[in-house]
Write a protein that holds these residues in place. Structure first.
Motif, PDB file in Angstrom:
ATOM      1  N   ALA A  65       1.628   3.863   1.738  1.00  9.47           N
ATOM      2  CA  ALA A  65       0.597   2.912   2.133  1.00  9.47           C
ATOM      3  C   ALA A  65       0.398   1.852   1.079  1.00  9.47           C
ATOM      4  N   PRO A  66       0.170   0.596   1.474  1.00  8.87           N
ATOM      5  CA  PRO A  66      -0.085  -0.446   0.498  1.00  8.87           C
ATOM      6  C   PRO A  66      -1.351  -0.137  -0.282  1.00  8.87           C
ATOM      7  N   ARG A  67      -1.293  -0.314  -1.595  1.00  9.74           N
ATOM      8  CA  ARG A  67      -2.474  -0.105  -2.415  1.00  9.74           C
ATOM      9  C   ARG A  67      -3.321  -1.353  -2.403  1.00  9.74           C
ATOM     10  N   LEU A  68      -4.617  -1.167  -2.715  1.00  9.13           N
ATOM     11  CA  LEU A  68      -5.478  -2.331  -2.838  1.00  9.13           C
ATOM     12  C   LEU A  68      -5.007  -3.150  -4.015  1.00  9.13           C
ATOM     13  N   ALA A  69      -4.695  -4.408  -3.756  1.00 10.69           N
ATOM     14  CA  ALA A  69      -4.327  -5.272  -4.835  1.00 10.69           C
ATOM     15  C   ALA A  69      -5.519  -6.132  -5.169  1.00 10.69           C
ATOM     16  N   ALA A  70      -6.708  -5.731  -4.704  1.00 10.12           N
ATOM     17  CA  ALA A  70      -7.684  -6.728  -4.497  1.00 10.12           C
ATOM     18  C   ALA A  70      -8.985  -6.528  -5.171  1.00 10.12           C
ATOM     19  N   ALA A  71      -9.657  -7.654  -5.327  1.00  9.33           N
ATOM     20  CA  ALA A  71     -11.001  -7.581  -5.824  1.00  9.33           C
ATOM     21  C   ALA A  71     -11.756  -8.807  -5.447  1.00  9.33           C
ATOM     22  N   ALA A  72     -12.689  -8.627  -4.583  1.00 14.03           N
ATOM     23  CA  ALA A  72     -13.592  -9.693  -4.214  1.00 14.03           C
ATOM     24  C   ALA A  72     -14.864  -9.501  -5.023  1.00 14.03           C
ATOM     25  N   PRO A  73     -15.889 -10.330  -4.805  1.00 19.09           N
ATOM     26  CA  PRO A  73     -17.138 -10.083  -5.501  1.00 19.09           C
ATOM     27  C   PRO A  73     -17.603  -8.652  -5.275  1.00 19.09           C
ATOM     28  N   ALA A  74     -18.274  -8.082  -6.298  1.00 17.96           N
ATOM     29  CA  ALA A  74     -18.561  -6.656  -6.306  1.00 17.96           C
ATOM     30  C   ALA A  74     -19.309  -6.184  -5.061  1.00 17.96           C
ATOM     31  N   GLN A 127      -5.458  -7.594 -14.118  1.00 19.86           N
ATOM     32  CA  GLN A 127      -4.215  -7.588 -13.354  1.00 19.86           C
ATOM     33  C   GLN A 127      -4.353  -6.761 -12.083  1.00 19.86           C
ATOM     34  N   MET A 128      -5.044  -5.649 -12.159  1.00 21.52           N
ATOM     35  CA  MET A 128      -5.185  -4.768 -11.000  1.00 21.52           C
ATOM     36  C   MET A 128      -6.031  -5.404  -9.901  1.00 21.52           C
ATOM     37  N   THR A 129      -7.035  -6.191 -10.287  1.00 22.10           N
ATOM     38  CA  THR A 129      -7.983  -6.719  -9.311  1.00 22.10           C
ATOM     39  C   THR A 129      -7.784  -8.199  -9.012  1.00 22.10           C
ATOM     40  N   TRP A 154     -13.574  -0.366  -4.187  1.00 23.68           N
ATOM     41  CA  TRP A 154     -12.609  -0.072  -5.245  1.00 23.68           C
ATOM     42  C   TRP A 154     -12.598  -1.124  -6.353  1.00 23.68           C
ATOM     43  N   PRO A 155     -12.592  -2.408  -6.063  1.00 27.62           N
ATOM     44  CA  PRO A 155     -12.528  -3.393  -7.150  1.00 27.62           C
ATOM     45  C   PRO A 155     -13.692  -3.289  -8.127  1.00 27.62           C
ATOM     46  N   ALA A 156     -14.893  -3.094  -7.607  1.00 29.96           N
ATOM     47  CA  ALA A 156     -16.064  -2.992  -8.482  1.00 29.96           C
ATOM     48  C   ALA A 156     -15.987  -1.746  -9.352  1.00 29.96           C
ATOM     49  N   ALA A 180     -15.559  -1.483 -13.637  1.00 31.54           N
ATOM     50  CA  ALA A 180     -16.537  -0.791 -14.473  1.00 31.54           C
ATOM     51  C   ALA A 180     -15.904   0.215 -15.433  1.00 31.54           C
ATOM     52  N   VAL A 181     -14.598   0.403 -15.369  1.00 31.41           N
ATOM     53  CA  VAL A 181     -13.923   1.367 -16.244  1.00 31.41           C
ATOM     54  C   VAL A 181     -13.922   0.835 -17.680  1.00 31.41           C
ATOM     55  N   THR A 182     -14.229   1.698 -18.623  1.00 33.49           N
ATOM     56  CA  THR A 182     -14.297   1.318 -20.033  1.00 33.49           C
ATOM     57  C   THR A 182     -13.148   1.947 -20.823  1.00 33.49           C
ATOM     58  N   PRO A 183     -12.843   1.406 -22.008  1.00 33.89           N
ATOM     59  CA  PRO A 183     -11.824   2.041 -22.850  1.00 33.89           C
ATOM     60  C   PRO A 183     -12.141   3.491 -23.178  1.00 33.89           C
TER      61      PRO A 183
END
Length: 454
Positions: free
Chosen positions: A22-31, A382-384, A417-419, A423-426
């Protein structure tokens, strides 16, 4: 997990899942904005419906997902879910063998199907005014599949030939098949979706009939329609097609689980057809169902480690001249624990042991120092970066949403998913890396012309 298409295998070393195909989300719109804007409903007989409006052209993608896959097969009958997928095209009292696909083609559409470890899916792409036709056809074979013995045996031979062509004749897929049982020592994810040859030969008609009766009911199915439709239109059509089937319940998944991983495991597979050696290192990892926050961090970790020229493995292995390629993959959309995978291919003349040592050093450095702010921020960008295009594909949303719901992830897992990734931190990436990338629990495999890695 790997995924088998009725006409081609979506293969390779672990991806995800994805989803295997399945295609993965390549995407990110406003949260605050959902990626697909999907809407849901439930029929009285238990069928879950999902609609993704997309008004760019008068066409629709129609999918039915069943919450059953290769990991739900009884022991000793590997390949049965995939076998049944083939037989779903062999007819009902109302539709003759092969007639399903011919009717779709006559209407200018196309159809196909696929099997994974956790689900089986069927889809058609047709003009929007032909949606009711494919709904009636799909509802018919959900309830009335014949499974005529005269169709079963010839199809068994087709599947055995498929196995020879797409597994036995492709060294990398054969390698992946042999590596999986080392990671999954008890769980059925260690069995190939297509099945082992001797078990495919042994699957009786009675088991296929029982499998269809148990799992192929509206309560265990998810209908997904994407395209030039409204939710009200789809629901009305679903009521007069699928809604006429008797109510069934969800089928509980009961699978043996993995014990804690103890001790490194290794595979050295020789195949004279291999031109260049291939290395894979696998780690058992939690799924998004079990640990959604950790799964998000593992997605970012895979990007930090192996997503191209700016990634850690690329710099350590490719830029140094040791490897021709290096990558990392994690697919969290599965029912049970999944895998985090690292891959590398040495350059000609470079001994595999040097590549393995360099990969180990790169991992040790990450675990010691932790993930950096800059590399995590770059990975998230890059992911979003392309999320605005996530709805451009007619099948993209239907496959992404369907695959998530089929493993019991909530719709919000896809839509937001994009939001979540943003929010992921180091610190979270480092914590996930230290929890999963444990050398003492690794599975390492080498595919070489002579079986020797040194």
């Amino acid at each position: 997990m790997s995924e088998l298409d009725r006409r081609s295998v979506i293969a390779g070393l672990p991806a995800a899942a994805a989803l295997a195909a399945a295609p993965r989300l390549a995407a990110a719109a406003p949260a605050a904005q959902p990626v697909f804007g999907a809407e849901t409903f439930t029929l009285a007989n238990g069928l879950t419906g999902v609609v993704i409006p997309m008004r760019r052209a008068p066409v629709v993608a129609h999918m039915v997902w069943y919450r059953v896959g290769a990991a739900d097969e009884p022991p000793g009958l590997s390949g049965m879910a995939h076998f049944l997928e083939h037989l779903m095209f062999k007819g009902t009292p109302n539709v003759g063998p092969g007639e399903f696909s011919r009717r779709v083609a006559r209407e200018g559409g196309r159809d196909n199907a696929f099997t994974g470890h956790d689900y089986t899916g069927y889809f058609q792409q047709v003009a929007a005014d032909r949606l009711e036709l494919v709904m009636r056809l799909e509802a018919d074979r959900m309830a009335n599949l014949l499974l005529d013995p005269k169709d079963i045996e010839p199809e068994r031979l087709v599947i055995l030939e498929e196995r020879r062509q797409v597994i036995e004749n492709v060294p990398l897929r054969r390698f992946r098949e042999r590596l999986a049982p080392l990671l999954y020592v008890n769980h059925p994810y260690g069995r190939p979706v297509i099945g082992w040859e001797h078990e495919i030969r042994a699957i009786p008609r009675e088991a296929l009939v029982a499998f269809h009766e148990r799992y192929y009911g509206p309560g265990n199915a998810i209908l997904v329609v994407q395209g030039d439709v409204t939710t009200d239109q789809v629901r009305r059509l679903a009521e007069v097609t699928y809604g006429r089937l008797p109510r069934t319940g969800r089928v509980e998944r009961r699978r043996p689980q993995e014990p804690p991983a103890v001790g490194e495991r290794r595979l050295a597979l020789a195949d004279p057809r291999v031109r260049e050696p291939q290395m894979a290192r696998l780690f058992l990892a939690p799924t998004a169902r079990q640990a959604p926050d950790e799964a998000d961090a593992l997605e970012v970790l895979a990007h930090v480690l192996g997503s191209g020229p700016t990634s850690r493995l690329w710099r350590a292995l490719v830029d140094s001249g040791l490897a021709a390629s290096a990558s990392a993959a994690y697919g969290g959309e599965s029912v049970d624990p999944t895998e985090f995978a690292l891959h590398a291919s040495p350059r000609p003349g470079v001994e595999p042991a040097r590549v393995e040592a360099a990969l180990g050093e790169a991992l040790a450095r990450l675990l010691d120092e932790g993930a950096g702010e800059e590399e995590v921020s770059r990975a998230i960008r890059q992911m979003t970066a392309g999320a605005v295009f996530a709805r451009d594909s007619l099948m993209g949303g239907a496959r992404t949403v369907g695959a998530a719901l089929a493993v019991d992830l909530p719709l919000a897992h896809v839509e937001h998913w994009p939001a979540r990734i943003a929010a992921v931190t180091p610190a979270r990436v480092t914590e996930a890396a230290r929890a999963v990338l444990r050398p003492e629990a690794a599975v390492t495999g080498w595919l070489t012309p002579d079986g020797n890695r040194s």
